[in-house]
Design a protein around this motif. Sequence first.
Motif, short mmCIF file in Angstrom:
data_model
loop_
_atom_site.label_atom_id
_atom_site.label_comp_id
_atom_site.label_asym_id
_atom_site.label_seq_id
_atom_site.Cartn_x
_atom_site.Cartn_y
_atom_site.Cartn_z
N SER A 61 -30.00 22.63 21.67
CA SER A 61 -30.19 22.30 20.26
C SER A 61 -30.08 20.81 20.04
N GLY A 62 -30.49 20.40 18.86
CA GLY A 62 -30.31 19.01 18.46
C GLY A 62 -28.84 18.67 18.31
N SER A 63 -28.08 19.59 17.76
CA SER A 63 -26.65 19.34 17.61
C SER A 63 -26.00 19.12 18.97
N HIS A 87 -26.69 13.65 9.56
CA HIS A 87 -26.43 15.02 10.01
C HIS A 87 -25.19 15.08 10.90
N GLU A 139 -30.64 7.81 12.02
CA GLU A 139 -31.37 9.08 11.93
C GLU A 139 -32.80 8.78 11.49
N ASN A 143 -33.03 13.06 7.34
CA ASN A 143 -33.17 14.35 6.67
C ASN A 143 -32.70 14.30 5.21
N ASP A 172 -30.80 9.86 16.29
CA ASP A 172 -31.01 11.28 16.00
C ASP A 172 -32.46 11.40 15.57
N ALA A 174 -34.26 14.21 15.37
CA ALA A 174 -34.63 15.60 15.08
C ALA A 174 -36.09 15.67 14.63
N ARG A 175 -36.48 14.67 13.81
CA ARG A 175 -37.87 14.59 13.33
C ARG A 175 -38.51 13.27 13.73
N TRP A 198 -33.14 11.43 20.83
CA TRP A 198 -33.53 12.82 21.08
C TRP A 198 -34.56 13.32 20.09
N ASP A 200 -36.12 17.06 18.47
CA ASP A 200 -35.90 18.51 18.29
C ASP A 200 -37.24 19.24 18.34
N LYS A 203 -37.82 22.04 14.75
CA LYS A 203 -38.16 21.67 13.37
C LYS A 203 -39.68 21.78 13.22
C1 LIG Z 1 -31.60 19.92 12.30
C2 LIG Z 1 -30.99 18.61 12.54
C3 LIG Z 1 -30.05 18.44 13.56
C4 LIG Z 1 -29.56 19.60 14.40
O1 LIG Z 1 -30.56 20.16 15.18
P1 LIG Z 1 -30.43 21.67 15.70
O2 LIG Z 1 -31.51 21.80 16.69
O3 LIG Z 1 -30.60 22.53 14.47
O4 LIG Z 1 -29.06 21.80 16.26
C5 LIG Z 1 -29.54 17.19 13.78
N1 LIG Z 1 -29.95 16.13 13.05
C6 LIG Z 1 -30.85 16.25 12.06
C7 LIG Z 1 -31.28 15.04 11.31
C8 LIG Z 1 -31.39 17.49 11.76
O5 LIG Z 1 -32.26 17.61 10.76
#
Ligand SMILES: *Cc1c(COP(=O)(O)O)cnc(C)c1O
Length: 343
Positions: A61-63, A87, A139, A143, A172, A174-175, A198, A200, A203
Amino acid sequence: MLERPIDLFSDTATHPTEPMRAAMATAEVGDEQLGEDPTTNRLQDRAAELLDVEATVFLVSGSMCNKTAVAALTRPGQSVICDHLAHLYRWEAGGPAVTAGVMFDPLVTDRGHFTVDQLRTAMRPGTRYVPRTALVEMENTHNFAGGTVWPIERYEAVAEAAHEGGAKVLVDGARLLNAVVASTVPASRWAAPSDAIWIDFSKGLGAPFGAVVGGDRDVIDEVIRYQYLFGAALRQSGVIAAAALYALDHHIERLAEDHARAARLATGLAELGLAVDEPVETNIVFFDPEPVGLTAADFVAALGAHGVRVGAVSGRVRACTHLGIDDDAIDTALDATRITVER
Ligand SMILES: *Cc1c(COP(=O)(O)O)cnc(C)c1O
């Protein structure tokens, strides 16, 4: 009533498409803990090329990327600087404080982007008495600031200032690919000033779960050590890595469609009197229904009754576009809003 509600709650709502499922079903697999899963290896190589980094590792996961990277880049008792809506800071159950023993110095910003001056003022050199700033986290897109993209020059200057102050940089992403598509700045340029970054897959890219974190070989080796330590090492992960590879092949350019639909949704909501956070840069729309006499919770419930799911976050409403949202879904969401507002 619709069979499946129109789910604007999050871009994590995507379900794997038929061709993605076909890629998963036929994936070659092996034991990832031994480095023998060929599909995961291909994904890691592919992501390393995209980011132009020495190494990447596929995590659950992203987390988990955030947890392992913070642990790899800090020592207990040190401090992490990030935006106050990050996040990592706000939404991960206090994880980094537990798993890495770090504390935070969050910065209040407008759209999730702090300035070099803000950073320099907040950075602590570390003395006998004061926790050293070991890590600066950015980030991108941000988000909860509304899917905002860091202005690249500011981002690069902040990373440089962090390094000058003796801190590492974690991104981060994620996006990240939403940021890449919206800004036309390639992933490799976003990765260049980071120590770990990283992406994700769960998403907007539409895979069931999973993320890759990249950086220099020694950083990624340390990330992998924490992956094992946290009990998150994988076996036949190729089944999921195949979905991520499929997403890299087929779901990056189309993020532009999500951004266009989010912009259309934002314009429509603003025309109906809602206070929309603008500009909408990517696939996330935040708005306040207060001008039409509704609380965020009321608005979420009213749209829910029309089969449209949105979320309330800190008194405002968030809507995300993604692979499962087409033009008709935006029309339906706007129709439901019109009925709610005019009632
Ligand atoms: C969703 C998200 C995460 C966590 O990612 P997961 O794959 O859901 O664990 C971390 N940072 C941001 C900015 C996110 O939107």
